[in-house]
Design a protein around this motif. Structure first.
Motif, PDB file in Angstrom:
ATOM      1  N   ILE A 105       0.846  -1.204   0.000  1.00  0.00           N
ATOM      2  CA  ILE A 105       0.000   0.000   0.000  1.00  0.00           C
ATOM      3  C   ILE A 105       0.877   1.249   0.000  1.00  0.00           C
ATOM      4  CG2 ILE A 105      -1.660   1.336   1.394  1.00  0.00           C
ATOM      5  CD1 ILE A 105      -3.031  -1.339   2.064  1.00  0.00           C
ATOM      6  N   GLU A 106       1.933   1.222   0.795  1.00  0.00           N
ATOM      7  CA  GLU A 106       2.850   2.385   0.838  1.00  0.00           C
ATOM      8  C   GLU A 106       3.458   2.647  -0.536  1.00  0.00           C
ATOM      9  OE1 GLU A 106       4.174   2.206   5.529  1.00  0.00           O
ATOM     10  OE2 GLU A 106       5.462   1.256   4.041  1.00  0.00           O
ATOM     11  N   LEU A 107       3.858   1.564  -1.203  1.00  0.00           N
ATOM     12  CA  LEU A 107       4.442   1.725  -2.545  1.00  0.00           C
ATOM     13  C   LEU A 107       3.422   2.305  -3.526  1.00  0.00           C
ATOM     14  CD1 LEU A 107       6.550  -1.423  -3.501  1.00  0.00           C
ATOM     15  CD2 LEU A 107       7.255   0.960  -3.530  1.00  0.00           C
ATOM     16  N   CYS A 108       2.212   1.790  -3.464  1.00  0.00           N
ATOM     17  CA  CYS A 108       1.144   2.299  -4.345  1.00  0.00           C
ATOM     18  C   CYS A 108       0.955   3.796  -4.119  1.00  0.00           C
ATOM     19  CB  CYS A 108      -0.192   1.618  -4.043  1.00  0.00           C
ATOM     20  SG  CYS A 108      -0.329  -0.033  -4.661  1.00  0.00           S
ATOM     21  N   LEU A 109       0.872   4.185  -2.856  1.00  0.00           N
ATOM     22  CA  LEU A 109       0.604   5.601  -2.549  1.00  0.00           C
ATOM     23  C   LEU A 109       1.756   6.471  -3.042  1.00  0.00           C
ATOM     24  CD1 LEU A 109      -0.976   5.113   0.981  1.00  0.00           C
ATOM     25  CD2 LEU A 109      -2.176   5.745  -1.115  1.00  0.00           C
ATOM     26  N   LYS A 110       2.966   5.993  -2.857  1.00  0.00           N
ATOM     27  CA  LYS A 110       4.151   6.729  -3.315  1.00  0.00           C
ATOM     28  C   LYS A 110       4.113   6.903  -4.835  1.00  0.00           C
ATOM     29  CE  LYS A 110       9.144   6.302  -3.220  1.00  0.00           C
ATOM     30  NZ  LYS A 110      10.057   5.192  -3.424  1.00  0.00           N
ATOM     31  N   GLU A 111       3.660   5.877  -5.526  1.00  0.00           N
ATOM     32  CA  GLU A 111       3.661   5.892  -7.004  1.00  0.00           C
ATOM     33  C   GLU A 111       2.328   6.359  -7.591  1.00  0.00           C
ATOM     34  OE1 GLU A 111       6.219   5.379  -8.972  1.00  0.00           O
ATOM     35  OE2 GLU A 111       7.551   4.988  -7.296  1.00  0.00           O
ATOM     36  N   GLU A 112       1.459   6.820  -6.734  1.00  0.00           N
ATOM     37  CA  GLU A 112       0.142   7.309  -7.163  1.00  0.00           C
ATOM     38  C   GLU A 112      -0.675   6.282  -7.953  1.00  0.00           C
ATOM     39  OE1 GLU A 112       1.008  11.135  -8.866  1.00  0.00           O
ATOM     40  OE2 GLU A 112       1.048  12.016  -6.857  1.00  0.00           O
ATOM     41  N   VAL A 113      -0.595   5.059  -7.496  1.00  0.00           N
ATOM     42  CA  VAL A 113      -1.472   3.984  -7.979  1.00  0.00           C
ATOM     43  C   VAL A 113      -2.474   3.756  -6.836  1.00  0.00           C
ATOM     44  CG1 VAL A 113      -1.549   1.489  -8.453  1.00  0.00           C
ATOM     45  CG2 VAL A 113       0.241   2.906  -9.484  1.00  0.00           C
ATOM     46  N   THR A 114      -3.757   3.656  -7.167  1.00  0.00           N
ATOM     47  CA  THR A 114      -4.762   3.510  -6.099  1.00  0.00           C
ATOM     48  C   THR A 114      -4.811   2.066  -5.583  1.00  0.00           C
ATOM     49  OG1 THR A 114      -6.096   5.219  -7.128  1.00  0.00           O
ATOM     50  CG2 THR A 114      -7.214   3.788  -5.543  1.00  0.00           C
ATOM     51  N   PRO A 115      -4.495   1.870  -4.291  1.00  0.00           N
ATOM     52  CA  PRO A 115      -4.611   0.514  -3.751  1.00  0.00           C
ATOM     53  C   PRO A 115      -6.077   0.162  -3.485  1.00  0.00           C
ATOM     54  CG  PRO A 115      -3.534   1.992  -2.158  1.00  0.00           C
ATOM     55  CD  PRO A 115      -4.007   2.842  -3.294  1.00  0.00           C
ATOM     56  N   ILE A 116      -6.448  -1.047  -3.841  1.00  0.00           N
ATOM     57  CA  ILE A 116      -7.781  -1.565  -3.488  1.00  0.00           C
ATOM     58  C   ILE A 116      -7.517  -2.642  -2.443  1.00  0.00           C
ATOM     59  CG2 ILE A 116      -9.863  -2.739  -4.324  1.00  0.00           C
ATOM     60  CD1 ILE A 116      -9.236  -1.551  -7.117  1.00  0.00           C
ATOM     61  N   PHE A 117      -7.706  -2.271  -1.190  1.00  0.00           N
ATOM     62  CA  PHE A 117      -7.308  -3.152  -0.092  1.00  0.00           C
ATOM     63  C   PHE A 117      -8.490  -4.026   0.329  1.00  0.00           C
ATOM     64  CE2 PHE A 117      -6.471  -3.384   4.698  1.00  0.00           C
ATOM     65  CZ  PHE A 117      -5.747  -4.558   4.563  1.00  0.00           C
ATOM     66  N   CYS A 118      -8.309  -5.353   0.204  1.00  0.00           N
ATOM     67  CA  CYS A 118      -9.404  -6.298   0.452  1.00  0.00           C
ATOM     68  C   CYS A 118      -9.388  -6.796   1.900  1.00  0.00           C
ATOM     69  CB  CYS A 118      -9.261  -7.525  -0.447  1.00  0.00           C
ATOM     70  SG  CYS A 118      -9.228  -7.123  -2.190  1.00  0.00           S
ATOM     71  N   ILE A 119     -10.550  -6.757   2.504  1.00  0.00           N
ATOM     72  CA  ILE A 119     -10.702  -7.310   3.861  1.00  0.00           C
ATOM     73  C   ILE A 119     -11.972  -8.168   3.876  1.00  0.00           C
ATOM     74  CG2 ILE A 119      -9.479  -5.453   5.057  1.00  0.00           C
ATOM     75  CD1 ILE A 119     -12.180  -4.181   5.726  1.00  0.00           C
ATOM     76  N   GLY A 120     -12.025  -9.104   4.802  1.00  0.00           N
ATOM     77  CA  GLY A 120     -13.238  -9.925   4.878  1.00  0.00           C
ATOM     78  C   GLY A 120     -13.086 -11.046   5.883  1.00  0.00           C
ATOM     79  N   GLU A 121     -14.209 -11.486   6.399  1.00  0.00           N
ATOM     80  CA  GLU A 121     -14.211 -12.526   7.427  1.00  0.00           C
ATOM     81  C   GLU A 121     -14.469 -13.896   6.803  1.00  0.00           C
ATOM     82  OE1 GLU A 121     -16.722 -10.786   6.584  1.00  0.00           O
ATOM     83  OE2 GLU A 121     -18.574 -11.928   6.798  1.00  0.00           O
ATOM     84  N   THR A 122     -14.039 -14.946   7.516  1.00  0.00           N
ATOM     85  CA  THR A 122     -14.333 -16.317   7.077  1.00  0.00           C
ATOM     86  C   THR A 122     -15.764 -16.684   7.493  1.00  0.00           C
ATOM     87  OG1 THR A 122     -13.588 -17.254   9.159  1.00  0.00           O
ATOM     88  CG2 THR A 122     -11.921 -17.047   7.422  1.00  0.00           C
ATOM     89  N   LYS A 123     -16.221 -17.806   6.993  1.00  0.00           N
ATOM     90  CA  LYS A 123     -17.563 -18.293   7.351  1.00  0.00           C
ATOM     91  C   LYS A 123     -17.691 -18.492   8.863  1.00  0.00           C
ATOM     92  CE  LYS A 123     -21.579 -19.998   6.009  1.00  0.00           C
ATOM     93  NZ  LYS A 123     -22.567 -19.080   5.459  1.00  0.00           N
TER      94      LYS A 123
END
Ligand code: PEP
Length: 240
Positions: A105-123
């Motif tokens: 994410i830090e690299l993306c922000l530095k390079e102005e690429v938008t990070p799409i950060f995925c989160i989610g719970e298991t069943k």
């Protein structure tokens, strides 16, 4: 937050021939709301299209002896504007961990690429009513050291692990409550607003209903993004 986005995560589904057919049908679509993330090896095939591009994963390091990896700089050479980070398949099949997601994410922000950060719970976590707790942990562990002014440049994708590729989808009320919770957390902790996508078994049949959830800012579409015709119809539903 404007129109809803569709982000197509084509995973490792497509051959070069499939990509050619896909581009013939959808390649002229130019919209900030429509982003295609093909297998990286085919990014070159998209260079003469109007499509906005994302990458499914990037190396957490900038450059050097990292066999088999693709750097953010290399992705940018192919007009990549978005990068999917922390997908549950990266977590489970490739043992990727929070520290790595933070670096990416830090690299993306530095390079102005938008990070799409995925989160989610298991069943199991869902059934134990631990979803909010799990999401909070995932967000805080990865974003805690990110400069708060940068937080609004990150897109969060809420993807329940149990909904990915299974045909199962939480109810609209459940998705709405979770997305509102994520937005509130980010507001409280970083005083920032973020876009939140929903992902997990979204297809042409259910997108009509899912698009009525006012809190979400779009969809991350996996399996259903292989079919250009279906994807185009989904985009039309979302922008209509
Ligand atoms: C995904 O992999 O991000 C995803 C949402 O997959 P699917 O749409 O196939 O559930």
């Amino acid at each position: 937050m404007g129109n809803k986005k569709i982000v197509a995560n084509q995973k490792m589904y497509m051959t070069r021939e499939d990509i050619g057919r896909f581009i013939n049908i959808i390649g002229s679509l130019s919209s900030d709301q429509f982003i295609v993330c093909p297998s990286s090896i085919y990014l070159n095939e998209f260079q003469d299209t109007n499509l906005h591009l994302g990458i499914q994963n990037i190396c957490p390091y900038e450059k050097g002896a990292y066999t088999g990896e693709i750097s953010i700089g290399q992705a940018k050479d192919y007009q990549v504007q978005y990068a999917i980070i922390g997908h549950s398949e990266r977590r489970s099949f490739f043992s990727e961990k929070n520290e790595m997601f933070q670096k990416k994410i830090e690299l993306c922000l530095k390079e102005e690429v938008t990070p799409i950060f995925c989160i989610g719970e298991t069943k199991e976590q869902y059934e134990m009513h631990k979803t909010n707790q799990v999401l909070k942990r995932q967000l805080f562990d990865v974003l805690k050291n990110i400069d708060s002014k940068q937080i609004s440049k990150i897109i969060i994708a809420y993807e329940p692990v149990w909904a990915i590729g299974t045909g199962l989808v939480p109810t609209e009320q459940e998705i709405d409550a979770i997305v509102v919770y994520i937005k509130q957390l980010i507001k409280q902790e970083w005083n920032q607003e973020v876009e939140v996508l929903y992902g997990g078994s979204v297809n042409y049949k259910n997108i009509q209903k899912l698009k009525t959830i006012s809190s979400i800012d779009g969809f991350l579409v996996g399996g259903a993004s292989k079919d250009a015709g279906e994807l185009l119809k989904m985009y039309e539903v979302v922008v209509s």
